[in-house]
Structure formats: structure tokens, C-alpha cells
Design an enzyme around this catalytic site. Sequence first.
Site, PDB file in Angstrom:
ATOM      1  N   GLY A   7       0.806  -1.216   0.000  1.00  0.00           N
ATOM      2  CA  GLY A   7       0.000   0.000   0.000  1.00  0.00           C
ATOM      3  C   GLY A   7       0.840   1.267   0.000  1.00  0.00           C
ATOM      4  N   SER A   8       0.466   2.207   0.849  1.00  0.00           N
ATOM      5  CA  SER A   8       1.106   3.524   0.840  1.00  0.00           C
ATOM      6  C   SER A   8       2.518   3.540   1.396  1.00  0.00           C
ATOM      7  CB  SER A   8       0.235   4.534   1.594  1.00  0.00           C
ATOM      8  OG  SER A   8      -0.868   4.897   0.782  1.00  0.00           O
TER       9      SER A   8
END
Length: 190
Positions: free
Chosen positions: A56-57
Site C-alpha cells: 500500500g502507501s
Amino acid sequence: MLENLQERLDEIARRHDVPGASLALWAGGELIQVATGVVNQDTGVETTPDSVFQVGSTTKVWTAALVMQLVDEGLVDLDRPVRDYLPEFAVADGSEKVITVRHLLTHSGGFDGDLFEDTGRGDDCLDKYLDFLHDAGHVHEPGTLFSYCNSGYCVLGALVARLRGTTWEQAMREHLLGPLGATHWALLPE
């Protein structure tokens, strides 16, 4: 704090409804690892210090590190427009002429940051995403506000790929994960 790290992680995960988490700290010459919950709520597989989570981020930190390597090598100037490196980068309001690498790194580019478009898994997926951004809306003047911008980090990934002459994934392997000796990672969920 280290002696009750497991209990603290368990409590924080419960309090914030986090299904599973793993934490590793290097302190006093010792690696301390704790885990809590499940990796996947559907399967109930328990989280361990060896669990692999979808990135993800967190890739934003990795991408920023790759960009800063390019800065250290003199290949990127943080205050030059992104278009100096990616001439095809454009957004709907024309502000791409002044959006700098620094703006993208600091989430202050001023264009819509939550544009999600499946451009596939091929080596050209970031180039396709750059084309998609031509219709990105205006949020604020570049450099004036913080506005979380996933789109900007996709552009930075394209910049890394272009200047390294490879894909973002390969640049990640060759210039960050490999040199760090990281052996327990995956860039795609499957």
C-alpha cells in the site's frame, strides 16, 4: 516500554480495529519483534513477525528514497518542474508547467490525488497512468497546501523508471531492496 511491547501492540490494534499488525524494533543491539491479530480476516491466518502485508502507501517512502537517490546522483533537482524529466506529464489546468519534484514529494502538487485507474501490470502501466492524468482536476495552487496525493507518487514512480531506464519495480529491486539486503517482500498482492 520494550518489556510490554506485545501488550501495547495488542491494545493499540484492538482500540483502532486493526485486524493484524507486525512490529520490529532494533534497540540496544537487539531485534525485538511482535505481532498481533490476523493477516486476513476471511482466512483467519494468524499474524507473525514473518507475515507479508500488502505494501500500500508504504511504497511512498520507498519511492521517495529512490527519488532522493537520483537527487544525490545529480540526476534530479527537487525544484525543477516534473516536465523537465517527464515531458508528457500534464494535468487539466496546465499547472504541470510549475509542479516540481518537491511538490510531488510533499503532497503539494495541487491536482487531484485520488485518481485510481487500472492501467494494467505491464511495463507501460505508469506511462498509461500519465496519459490518464491529463484530465486530473485542480485542487489548489502548487506548493500552497498539503493534499494527500496518490497520483503524484505514481508520477514519481514514472520519473524513477524513466531516469533508471527500467520499471519502478526493477528500480526498487536494484536500488533499494537489494542493497538493503531485504529478502522478505513482495510488490504485488498475489
